[in-house]
Design a protein around this motif. Sequence first.
Motif, PDB file in Angstrom:
ATOM      1  N   LEU A   5       0.840  -1.189   0.000  1.00 45.71           N
ATOM      2  CA  LEU A   5       0.000   0.000   0.000  1.00 45.71           C
ATOM      3  C   LEU A   5       0.880   1.246   0.000  1.00 45.71           C
ATOM      4  O   LEU A   5       1.596   1.513   0.964  1.00 45.71           O
ATOM      5  N   ALA A   6       0.823   2.000  -1.098  1.00 47.21           N
ATOM      6  CA  ALA A   6       1.602   3.228  -1.229  1.00 47.21           C
ATOM      7  C   ALA A   6       0.867   4.381  -0.551  1.00 47.21           C
ATOM      8  O   ALA A   6      -0.302   4.255  -0.191  1.00 47.21           O
ATOM      9  N   PRO A   7       1.553   5.513  -0.342  1.00 48.39           N
ATOM     10  CA  PRO A   7       0.859   6.685   0.222  1.00 48.39           C
ATOM     11  C   PRO A   7      -0.388   7.041  -0.575  1.00 48.39           C
ATOM     12  O   PRO A   7      -0.457   6.813  -1.779  1.00 48.39           O
ATOM     13  N   TYR A   8      -1.366   7.611   0.133  1.00 51.26           N
ATOM     14  CA  TYR A   8      -2.670   7.992  -0.430  1.00 51.26           C
ATOM     15  C   TYR A   8      -3.488   6.774  -0.832  1.00 51.26           C
ATOM     16  O   TYR A   8      -4.357   6.847  -1.705  1.00 51.26           O
ATOM     17  N   MET A   9      -3.194   5.610  -0.212  1.00 50.12           N
ATOM     18  CA  MET A   9      -4.009   4.401  -0.327  1.00 50.12           C
ATOM     19  C   MET A   9      -3.986   3.781  -1.729  1.00 50.12           C
ATOM     20  O   MET A   9      -4.938   3.138  -2.149  1.00 50.12           O
ATOM     21  N   GLY A  37      -1.442  -0.742 -10.458  1.00 58.18           N
ATOM     22  CA  GLY A  37      -1.839   0.133  -9.361  1.00 58.18           C
ATOM     23  C   GLY A  37      -3.314   0.445  -9.439  1.00 58.18           C
ATOM     24  O   GLY A  37      -3.879   0.600 -10.531  1.00 58.18           O
ATOM     25  N   GLU A  38      -3.959   0.512  -8.295  1.00 57.18           N
ATOM     26  CA  GLU A  38      -5.381   0.836  -8.246  1.00 57.18           C
ATOM     27  C   GLU A  38      -5.700   1.581  -6.963  1.00 57.18           C
ATOM     28  O   GLU A  38      -4.949   1.509  -5.980  1.00 57.18           O
ATOM     29  N   LEU A  39      -6.806   2.305  -7.006  1.00 53.55           N
ATOM     30  CA  LEU A  39      -7.218   3.140  -5.890  1.00 53.55           C
ATOM     31  C   LEU A  39      -8.712   2.997  -5.713  1.00 53.55           C
ATOM     32  O   LEU A  39      -9.475   3.079  -6.680  1.00 53.55           O
TER      33      LEU A  39
END
Length: 315
Positions: free
Chosen positions: A200-204, A225-227
């Motif tokens: 999990l990268a910064p900003y979810m 990558g997905e958000l």
Amino acid sequence: MKSSLFIAVALTALILPSAAFAQHAGHEGHGQSTETASPAPVNADDPHTGHGSMDHSAMDEDVSPGPLSETSAPPEAGSGPPRAADKIWGTDVMAHARHKEHGKHGNFPVLWVQADRFEAQLRQGNDGFLWDLQGYYGNPTSKLWLKSEGEGEFGEGVEDAEIQALWSKAVDPFWDLQLGVRQDVAGPSTTHAVVGLQGLAPYMFEVDAALFLSHRGDVTARIEGELEQRITQRLIVQPRAELVLSAQDLPQLDIGSGIDKVELGVRLRYEIIREFAPYVGVEQTWHVGNGADFRRAKGKDPSTTNYVVGIRFWF
């Protein structure tokens, strides 16, 4: 006569308030003298005399002084043996108790399986299908991952498919290092060694990146990558991006060197229950460079727009 009566009334008016004040001061001081000193001048900058010269010491007697005023730990604190209870209960008993408590606080194996994408793809020409499944078994710091991903066209069968088996080790509170093997089960049979990083990268942002080394020596990489953004408690929009790279041209796999494929999409899903959510969306795929030329040579379109309908579920 009238002047004498006037003098008597005036004396009474002066004496009665003074007597009442003296009696009230005696009760307030619990028997102390009624004599009072002249008030000190008020200095607004003085914390002891500011705010109306109120004395708050009596009011604060029952209030905790707070962490900054508390007495620090004595010098001998922590100087005892780290396993002092072992001398009382025994090493074996305490080792079992610590292991049991460790397990109660999250260090126990969990089985989790999710279909992140399980969908039909509607597009110009032949409609297709795609699956993207993954799951693991293990504890929070060490897991066995199984992943499967593939796609094809209705009436034409599976075009690309793979299975990965990965051992995962936590290297950071939000990141796992993954090592394992990938087997392509559709198209040219290929076995890859895999080194990946998932977390999990910064900003979810959820990130899954992997480097593949095939048994022929080919080096490729994939970054996904997905958000997830909640519109309501059940309605969620999920942007997604994928990038495929290669260190060399692979004509047999329609892959060109450098950046081979870029994929951007967005899906809108509704969680009927947390474990089951249908979705709709749109996704655009571009094959670029030599990869686009390989696809054109085989009569394939290097750019595709897919309208997707699918189900996301987990257990």
